[in-house]
Design a protein around this motif. Structure first.
Motif, PDB file in Angstrom:
ATOM      1  N   PRO A  15       0.767  -1.163  -0.049  1.00  0.00           N
ATOM      2  CA  PRO A  15      -0.246  -0.134  -0.043  1.00  0.00           C
ATOM      3  C   PRO A  15       0.817   1.191   0.099  1.00  0.00           C
ATOM      4  CG  PRO A  15      -0.700  -1.490   1.489  1.00  0.00           C
ATOM      5  CD  PRO A  15       0.496  -2.034   1.066  1.00  0.00           C
ATOM      6  N   SER A  16       1.767   1.191   0.729  1.00  0.00           N
ATOM      7  CA  SER A  16       2.862   2.471   0.782  1.00  0.00           C
ATOM      8  C   SER A  16       3.436   2.924  -0.692  1.00  0.00           C
ATOM      9  CB  SER A  16       3.918   2.177   1.777  1.00  0.00           C
ATOM     10  OG  SER A  16       4.844   3.273   1.534  1.00  0.00           O
ATOM     11  N   ALA A  17       3.843   1.710  -1.238  1.00  0.00           N
ATOM     12  CA  ALA A  17       4.451   1.899  -2.580  1.00  0.00           C
ATOM     13  C   ALA A  17       3.612   2.342  -3.620  1.00  0.00           C
ATOM     14  CB  ALA A  17       5.136   0.441  -3.367  1.00  0.00           C
ATOM     15  N   HIS A  18       2.319   1.687  -3.405  1.00  0.00           N
ATOM     16  CA  HIS A  18       1.139   2.321  -4.276  1.00  0.00           C
ATOM     17  C   HIS A  18       0.755   3.805  -4.124  1.00  0.00           C
ATOM     18  CE1 HIS A  18      -2.767   2.145  -6.400  1.00  0.00           C
ATOM     19  NE2 HIS A  18      -3.142   2.697  -5.324  1.00  0.00           N
ATOM     20  N   ALA A  19       0.724   4.291  -2.847  1.00  0.00           N
ATOM     21  CA  ALA A  19       0.555   5.626  -2.585  1.00  0.00           C
ATOM     22  C   ALA A  19       1.677   6.290  -3.039  1.00  0.00           C
ATOM     23  CB  ALA A  19       0.442   5.815  -0.970  1.00  0.00           C
ATOM     24  N   GLU A  20       2.904   6.013  -3.027  1.00  0.00           N
ATOM     25  CA  GLU A  20       3.779   6.746  -3.696  1.00  0.00           C
ATOM     26  C   GLU A  20       3.739   6.791  -5.267  1.00  0.00           C
ATOM     27  OE1 GLU A  20       7.429   5.170  -2.238  1.00  0.00           O
ATOM     28  OE2 GLU A  20       7.035   5.616  -0.023  1.00  0.00           O
ATOM     29  N   ASP A  21       3.426   5.686  -5.648  1.00  0.00           N
ATOM     30  CA  ASP A  21       3.080   5.627  -7.205  1.00  0.00           C
ATOM     31  C   ASP A  21       2.166   6.694  -7.747  1.00  0.00           C
ATOM     32  OD1 ASP A  21       5.142   3.627  -7.282  1.00  0.00           O
ATOM     33  OD2 ASP A  21       3.689   2.035  -7.451  1.00  0.00           O
ATOM     34  N   VAL A  22       0.848   6.581  -7.288  1.00  0.00           N
ATOM     35  CA  VAL A  22      -0.131   7.579  -7.528  1.00  0.00           C
ATOM     36  C   VAL A  22       0.223   8.837  -7.316  1.00  0.00           C
ATOM     37  CG1 VAL A  22      -1.318   7.473  -5.497  1.00  0.00           C
ATOM     38  CG2 VAL A  22      -2.590   7.606  -7.850  1.00  0.00           C
ATOM     39  N   ALA A  23       1.018   9.139  -6.203  1.00  0.00           N
ATOM     40  CA  ALA A  23       1.514  10.593  -6.017  1.00  0.00           C
ATOM     41  C   ALA A  23       2.510  11.002  -6.997  1.00  0.00           C
ATOM     42  CB  ALA A  23       1.939  10.729  -4.624  1.00  0.00           C
ATOM     43  N   GLU A  24       3.237  10.198  -7.412  1.00  0.00           N
ATOM     44  CA  GLU A  24       4.264  10.535  -8.320  1.00  0.00           C
ATOM     45  C   GLU A  24       3.745  10.837 -10.018  1.00  0.00           C
ATOM     46  OE1 GLU A  24       7.588  11.335  -8.478  1.00  0.00           O
ATOM     47  OE2 GLU A  24       6.970  11.132  -6.254  1.00  0.00           O
ATOM     48  N   VAL A  25       2.524   9.851 -10.287  1.00  0.00           N
ATOM     49  CA  VAL A  25       1.522  10.277 -11.376  1.00  0.00           C
ATOM     50  C   VAL A  25       1.032  11.502 -11.160  1.00  0.00           C
ATOM     51  CG1 VAL A  25      -0.532   9.520 -12.796  1.00  0.00           C
ATOM     52  CG2 VAL A  25       1.458   7.655 -11.919  1.00  0.00           C
ATOM     53  N   TRP A  26       0.391  11.730 -10.260  1.00  0.00           N
ATOM     54  CA  TRP A  26      -0.243  13.125 -10.105  1.00  0.00           C
ATOM     55  C   TRP A  26       0.558  14.185 -10.037  1.00  0.00           C
ATOM     56  CZ3 TRP A  26      -5.199  14.914  -9.471  1.00  0.00           C
ATOM     57  CH2 TRP A  26      -5.441  16.265  -9.049  1.00  0.00           C
ATOM     58  N   LYS A  27       1.907  14.019  -9.627  1.00  0.00           N
ATOM     59  CA  LYS A  27       2.945  15.172  -9.660  1.00  0.00           C
ATOM     60  C   LYS A  27       3.380  15.285 -11.070  1.00  0.00           C
ATOM     61  CE  LYS A  27       7.486  16.248  -8.070  1.00  0.00           C
ATOM     62  NZ  LYS A  27       8.592  15.974  -6.910  1.00  0.00           N
ATOM     63  N   ALA A  28       3.431  14.237 -11.708  1.00  0.00           N
ATOM     64  CA  ALA A  28       4.075  14.254 -13.239  1.00  0.00           C
ATOM     65  C   ALA A  28       2.876  14.819 -14.090  1.00  0.00           C
ATOM     66  CB  ALA A  28       4.589  12.977 -13.655  1.00  0.00           C
ATOM     67  N   LYS A  29       1.561  14.128 -14.053  1.00  0.00           N
ATOM     68  CA  LYS A  29       0.443  14.565 -14.991  1.00  0.00           C
ATOM     69  C   LYS A  29      -0.388  15.772 -14.619  1.00  0.00           C
ATOM     70  CE  LYS A  29       1.850  10.837 -17.376  1.00  0.00           C
ATOM     71  NZ  LYS A  29       2.951  11.135 -18.545  1.00  0.00           N
ATOM     72  N   CYS A  30      -0.743  15.747 -13.260  1.00  0.00           N
ATOM     73  CA  CYS A  30      -1.702  16.704 -13.028  1.00  0.00           C
ATOM     74  C   CYS A  30      -1.624  17.940 -12.007  1.00  0.00           C
ATOM     75  CB  CYS A  30      -2.686  15.778 -11.976  1.00  0.00           C
ATOM     76  SG  CYS A  30      -3.112  13.966 -12.704  1.00  0.00           S
TER      77      CYS A  30
END
Length: 106
Positions: A15-30
């Motif tokens: 779950p922690s890795a998943h949270a970091e992944d989605v945060a990185e996607v948000w940072k890069a795309k949104c």
């Protein structure tokens, strides 16, 4: 015993890795338009009159399917919001919907 420990550690870290992944996607795309918090208090957000996604009324009016569709297909209201269905996996799209749901204003 060691295999169980390794499996347990992997499950705990997922779950922690998943949270970091989605945060990185948000940072890069949104983030450049919607900001860190979804309030769109960015130069582009204000220029394009992007909605504040943290507002309870917006959160309540949008279904998860609505949000996912907007990310996947782009915005019919704002042509600068391009579709991401060919750039993000279905799992990333779903993760972004969940991430946006965490932005509810207190």
């Amino acid at each position: 015993m060691m295999k169980r420990f390794a499996l347990m550690m992997a499950l705990c870290l997922a779950p922690s890795a998943h949270a970091e992944d989605v945060a990185e996607v948000w940072k890069a795309k949104c983030k450049s338009c919607h900001g860190d918090d979804g309030k769109a208090k960015t130069k582009m957000g204000q220029k394009e009159s992007i909605v504040d996604m943290s507002q309870p009324a917006w959160q309540q009016a949008q279904t998860d399917a609505d949000i996912r569709e907007m990310i996947a297909d782009g915005s019919p209201r704002n042509r600068k919001m391009k579709p991401y269905k060919d750039k993000l996996s279905p799992q990333q799209l779903d993760a972004l919907v969940g991430y946006i749901r965490t932005m509810k204003a207190k």
